[in-house]
Motif scaffolding. Structure first.
Motif, short mmCIF file in Angstrom:
data_model
loop_
_atom_site.label_atom_id
_atom_site.label_comp_id
_atom_site.label_asym_id
_atom_site.label_seq_id
_atom_site.Cartn_x
_atom_site.Cartn_y
_atom_site.Cartn_z
N GLY A 35 38.93 53.52 45.47
CA GLY A 35 39.94 53.09 46.43
C GLY A 35 39.51 51.80 47.11
O GLY A 35 38.37 51.64 47.53
N GLY A 36 40.43 50.86 47.23
CA GLY A 36 40.14 49.59 47.88
C GLY A 36 39.38 48.60 47.03
O GLY A 36 38.94 47.54 47.53
N TYR A 37 39.21 48.87 45.75
CA TYR A 37 38.45 47.98 44.87
C TYR A 37 39.19 46.66 44.63
O TYR A 37 40.42 46.63 44.49
N THR A 38 38.44 45.55 44.60
CA THR A 38 38.97 44.25 44.22
C THR A 38 38.01 43.60 43.24
O THR A 38 36.79 43.56 43.49
N GLY A 39 38.53 43.09 42.13
CA GLY A 39 37.70 42.42 41.13
C GLY A 39 38.30 41.10 40.72
O GLY A 39 39.52 40.90 40.81
N ARG A 40 37.43 40.20 40.27
CA ARG A 40 37.90 38.89 39.81
C ARG A 40 37.16 38.50 38.54
O ARG A 40 35.94 38.48 38.53
N ASN A 41 37.93 38.20 37.51
CA ASN A 41 37.38 37.65 36.27
C ASN A 41 37.73 36.18 36.18
O ASN A 41 38.87 35.80 36.51
N GLN A 42 36.79 35.37 35.75
CA GLN A 42 37.06 33.94 35.61
C GLN A 42 37.34 33.61 34.16
O GLN A 42 36.55 33.93 33.28
N LEU A 43 38.49 32.99 33.93
CA LEU A 43 38.91 32.62 32.60
C LEU A 43 38.71 31.11 32.40
O LEU A 43 39.25 30.31 33.17
N SER A 44 37.94 30.75 31.40
CA SER A 44 37.73 29.34 31.07
C SER A 44 38.64 28.97 29.90
O SER A 44 38.70 29.69 28.90
N CYS A 181 40.55 30.25 24.88
CA CYS A 181 40.37 30.92 26.17
C CYS A 181 39.26 31.96 26.07
O CYS A 181 39.17 32.67 25.06
N GLU A 182 38.48 32.04 27.11
CA GLU A 182 37.39 33.01 27.11
C GLU A 182 37.07 33.41 28.55
O GLU A 182 36.96 32.54 29.44
#
Length: 239
Positions: A35-44, A181-182
Motif C-alpha cells: 500500500g502506498g508504493y511508488t516506483g519509477r523506471n527510466q526509459l532511455s 528503447c531500453e
C-alpha cells in the motif's frame, strides 16, 4: 456464568493466542509493504542521427497502469511528434483485494485477541464462540490463498508493463527504424515481492491456527470422547 471483562494474559502464552498475535503482525506487514508504493523506471531512447532522449515511467498503488502517463501530449522525440501515451495493464483489482483481506485479517485478529484476553471464560463455556472462530479462521485461510495468488499475478502484470518489452509494445516510437528503447534504471520492487511472500506466509499461519481453534470446538471434543468410548468398549466387554 459471569460475562464481564476479566483480563487474563495466559492465552497469549498458549498456541491459540500466540498465533493470533503473529497473524496480527503478518497482516500489518502484508498490506504495509504494498500500500502506498511508488516506483519509477527510466526509459532511455537511443535515436540514430539525433540526441538521445529519456522518459520516466511512474507507477503507484493501486497500479492502474492505463492511467499512468508515459508521454505527454504532442511531445517531440527523436525528431518525431509522439502522441500522448499511457502504460498498459491494470492490477488494481488484485492488489486492492489483497489489501482488503489483510486489513480485515488485522481487525479480526485484534477482536479475537480482545476476546481471548478478556472473555476467555465466556469463550470456552459456550459452543458458539469457538465454532464461529473456527469458521472465520478457515475462511481467512482460504481468502489468503486466493488474494495472494491474484496479487502475485497482478504484480507480474506491473513488471511486464514497466519493463523494456512492455514499453516497446506500448510506445509506437520504439518500433520505428533507427530508434531503440531500453529501460536503463529499474525501480526496486523488493517490497512488492515481500508483500506476496507475506501473503502466502499468512496462508500457512491461518491454516495452522485453524487447527488450534478447532481443538476448542465441540466437534473436536465429541470426536475425542467417541474415540475414548470406542477404546474402552472392548475392555469392558472382555470383563
Amino acid at each position: 456464568m459471569q460475562t464481564g471483562f476479566r483480563l487474563n494474559l495466559s492465552p497469549v502464552r498458549e498456541p491459540l493466542g500466540f498465533v493470533k498475535v503473529v497473524e496480527w503482525l503478518t497482516a500489518v506487514l502484508a498490506f504495509g509493504t504494498c500500500g502506498g508504493y511508488t516506483g519509477r523506471n527510466q526509459l532511455s531512447i537511443f535515436c540514430d542521427g539525433g540526441d538521445n532522449q529519456t522518459l520516466t515511467a511512474t507507477f503507484t498503488y493501486p497500479f492502474r497502469m492505463s492511467q499512468e502517463r508515459l508521454v505527454e501530449n504532442n511531445t517531440t522525440l527523436c525528431n518525431r511528434s509522439v502522441a500522448e501515451t499511457h502504460l498498459v495493464g491494470d492490477a488494481s483489482s488484485s492488489v486492492e483485494f489483497f489489501v482488503a483481506v489483510a486489513v480485515l485479517a488485522f481487525l479480526y485478529s485484534m477482536v479475537a485477541l480482545l476476546v481471548y484476553l478478556g472473555y476467555m471464560h465466556v469463550y470456552r463455556d459456550s459452543d458458539f464462540g469457538p465454532m464461529l472462530d473456527f469458521v472465520l479462521t478457515a475462511a481467512f485461510a482460504f481468502l489468503w490463498l486466493v488474494c495472494s495468488s491474484a496479487w502475485a499475478r497482478g504484480l507480474q502484470t506491473v513488471k511486464d508493463a514497466t519493463g523494456t518489452a512492455g514499453i516497446d509494445s506500448t510506445l509506437a516510437l520504439c518500433r520505428d527504424a533507427g530508434v531503440r528503447c531500453e529501460v536503463t534504471e529499474f525501480a526496486s520492487m523488493r517490497l512488492l515481492n515481500i508483500s506476496v511472500v507475506f501473503g502466502y506466509l499468512n496462508l500457512l499461519i491461518w491454516v495452522g491456527n485453524a487447527w488450534f481453534v478447532y481443538k476448542e470446538t465441540r466437534w473436536h471434543s465429541q470426536k475425542v470422547n467417541a474415540q475414548q468410548a470406542a477404546g474402552r468398549g472392548p475392555a469392558t466387554a472382555h470383563i
